[in-house]
Design a protein around this motif. Sequence first.
Motif, mmCIF file in Angstrom:
data_model
loop_
_atom_site.group_PDB
_atom_site.id
_atom_site.type_symbol
_atom_site.label_atom_id
_atom_site.label_comp_id
_atom_site.label_asym_id
_atom_site.label_seq_id
_atom_site.Cartn_x
_atom_site.Cartn_y
_atom_site.Cartn_z
ATOM 1 N N MET A 1 43.775 47.212 54.912
ATOM 2 C CA MET A 1 44.068 45.940 54.241
ATOM 3 C C MET A 1 45.536 45.826 53.837
ATOM 4 O O MET A 1 45.862 45.544 52.684
ATOM 5 N N LEU B 1 48.502 41.279 50.846
ATOM 6 C CA LEU B 1 47.137 41.643 50.471
ATOM 7 C C LEU B 1 47.085 42.607 49.282
ATOM 8 O O LEU B 1 46.032 43.147 48.976
ATOM 9 N N ALA C 1 42.139 44.056 43.388
ATOM 10 C CA ALA C 1 40.925 43.440 42.853
ATOM 11 C C ALA C 1 39.665 44.229 43.222
ATOM 12 O O ALA C 1 38.712 44.271 42.446
ATOM 13 N N GLN D 1 47.201 42.043 46.048
ATOM 14 C CA GLN D 1 46.314 41.571 44.979
ATOM 15 C C GLN D 1 44.848 41.752 45.359
ATOM 16 O O GLN D 1 44.022 42.108 44.515
ATOM 17 N N GLN D 2 44.509 41.532 46.623
ATOM 18 C CA GLN D 2 43.117 41.716 47.063
ATOM 19 C C GLN D 2 42.712 43.193 46.975
ATOM 20 O O GLN D 2 41.597 43.500 46.554
ATOM 21 N N ARG D 3 43.617 44.097 47.376
ATOM 22 C CA ARG D 3 43.311 45.532 47.282
ATOM 23 C C ARG D 3 43.139 45.957 45.825
ATOM 24 O O ARG D 3 42.247 46.734 45.501
#
Length: 65
Positions: free
Chosen positions: A47, A57, A63, A59-61
């Motif tokens: 990711m 990515l 989260a 912020q997604q990792r």
Amino acid sequence: MRGRHEDIDMGDAEAGEDTEHSITTTCSYYKLTINGVTEIEIDILNMIEMVGGVDRLAQQRAAIG
């Protein structure tokens, strides 16, 4: 670039003639480096999507832990 070949078409291989091959690959990792500077790095398994030094990515990792 890394990935897995999905389809390999060997064409009409005949002795003494030029032969064209067609390969379809699904990429899981791509990196574009220009003059020693990484411009784009996409790593699907981890990711990571770095474009111009910005990890899109991150912020997604964070989260998902």
